[in-house]
Design an enzyme around this catalytic site. Structure first.
Site, PDB file in Angstrom:
ATOM      1  N   THR A  55      -1.534   6.414  -0.459  1.00  0.00           N
ATOM      2  CA  THR A  55      -2.835   5.753  -0.551  1.00  0.00           C
ATOM      3  C   THR A  55      -3.378   5.476   0.840  1.00  0.00           C
ATOM      4  OG1 THR A  55      -2.134   4.687  -2.599  1.00  0.00           O
ATOM      5  CG2 THR A  55      -4.061   3.770  -1.512  1.00  0.00           C
ATOM      6  N   LEU A  91       0.871  -1.168   0.000  1.00  0.00           N
ATOM      7  CA  LEU A  91       0.000   0.000   0.000  1.00  0.00           C
ATOM      8  C   LEU A  91       0.912   1.223   0.000  1.00  0.00           C
ATOM      9  CD1 LEU A  91      -3.074   0.342  -0.031  1.00  0.00           C
ATOM     10  CD2 LEU A  91      -2.994   0.802   2.415  1.00  0.00           C
ATOM     11  N   ASP A  92       0.814   2.034  -1.059  1.00  0.00           N
ATOM     12  CA  ASP A  92       1.682   3.201  -1.185  1.00  0.00           C
ATOM     13  C   ASP A  92       1.481   4.167  -0.027  1.00  0.00           C
ATOM     14  OD1 ASP A  92       2.566   2.230  -3.614  1.00  0.00           O
ATOM     15  OD2 ASP A  92       1.227   3.488  -4.802  1.00  0.00           O
ATOM     16  N   LYS A  93       2.513   4.939   0.244  1.00  0.00           N
ATOM     17  CA  LYS A  93       2.455   5.950   1.295  1.00  0.00           C
ATOM     18  C   LYS A  93       1.256   6.877   1.112  1.00  0.00           C
ATOM     19  CE  LYS A  93       5.104   9.898   3.119  1.00  0.00           C
ATOM     20  NZ  LYS A  93       6.372  10.676   3.019  1.00  0.00           N
ATOM     21  N   ARG A 103      -2.154   3.349 -10.560  1.00  0.00           N
ATOM     22  CA  ARG A 103      -1.686   4.678 -10.940  1.00  0.00           C
ATOM     23  C   ARG A 103      -1.083   4.671 -12.346  1.00  0.00           C
ATOM     24  NH1 ARG A 103       1.860   6.162  -5.705  1.00  0.00           N
ATOM     25  NH2 ARG A 103       2.328   8.007  -6.979  1.00  0.00           N
TER      26      ARG A 103
END
Length: 261
Positions: A74, A70-72, A178
């Site tokens: 997001t 999980l991206d920073k 993305r």
């Protein structure tokens, strides 16, 4: 829902640390990650000292490990294993495609109502794609609602169009949603890497919130230890309610407390 294996004092402390615990059993737990917080420290953001794992380690000595990316930037649902065996089992389930994932996003423009984005992606988005192996990647895409806001980003148009979408990545490539959004010319708003800065700034001014508009909405899978079918949801935060209130939307808005999958 928290079972008896969860220390409620720990759950309360996690909530106070900005990590609300949404669901847990003796094998797995799910928390709500806020935007702008790393899951764990990374060399890609080596000046950032705060992370989900740092906060959790300050609360408990229990064994915990994230089982997916999980991206920073997001927000939303983050699952952690509570034992090495649970991590192995869930990792295998993700690898085999046994977990359905749903994300909520805001994108530039009005994409098709439904489509399958089938676009192989280079393994490392931080490096030039040329020369890298390209991996199979598909994302199911559903447009939920459209809006046209009364501000200009492009001098050719007096207004600007955006859409809420539900994205379901069939793999877990890095930045998959993305990068796929960029590939179909409907980049996610607030994406500073793959998006468009003028739109990012314009929407932040209009809505009052500067962020990547991408939220991990839900997971669906069969529990690896009990075979129980599970559907876990992280309802979007108040900034999403603010976004929806900033209409006028041209389509009925979905119920944001239940992902469409």
């Amino acid at each position: 829902m928290l079972d008896s294996s969860v220390d409620m004092a720990w759950a309360d402390a996690a909530h106070a640390a900005g990590l609300p615990l949404l669901w847990a059993d003796e094998h797995l737990c799910v928390l709500h990650k806020p935007p702008a917080l790393l899951v764990h420290r990374s060399e890609l953001d080596n000046r950032e000292q705060d992370s989900v794992m740092d906060r959790l380690r300050a609360l408990s000595t229990d064994w915990l490990a994230p089982v997916h990316r999980l991206d920073k930037a997001t927000s939303g649902l983050l699952m952690l294993a509570r034992s090495p065996e649970a991590a192995r089992q869930m990792g295998a389930l993700f690898e085999a495609g046994g977990v359905s994932k749903a994300y909520l996003g805001l994108v530039r423009g009005w994409p098709a109502e439904q489509q399958l984005i089938d676009y192989p992606l280079a393994r490392d988005p931080e490096l030039p794609s040329t020369g890298q192996p390209h991996l199979e990647a598909q994302t199911e895409w559903q447009r939920l609602a459209r809006v046209e806001w009364p501000f200009a980003v492009d001098a050719r148009h007096a207004s600007s169009r955006y859409a809420l979408v539900c994205a379901r990545p069939l793999q877990g490539r890095r930045h998959q949603i993305r990068r796929h959004a960029k590939a179909i010319s409907h980049p996610l708003v607030g994406d500073t890497t793959h998006g468009k800065a003028p739109h990012n700034h314009a929407v932040a001014r209009h809505v009052g919130t500067p962020r990547l508009w991408l939220h991990a909405w839900g997971l669906r899978f069969a529990h690896p230890f009990t075979a129980q079918p599970l559907r876990l949801t992280a309802p979007p935060g108040p900034e999403w309610q603010q976004l929806c209130a900033s209409g006028p939307w041209l389509d009925p808005l979905p119920a944001l407390d239940t992902p469409l999958f």
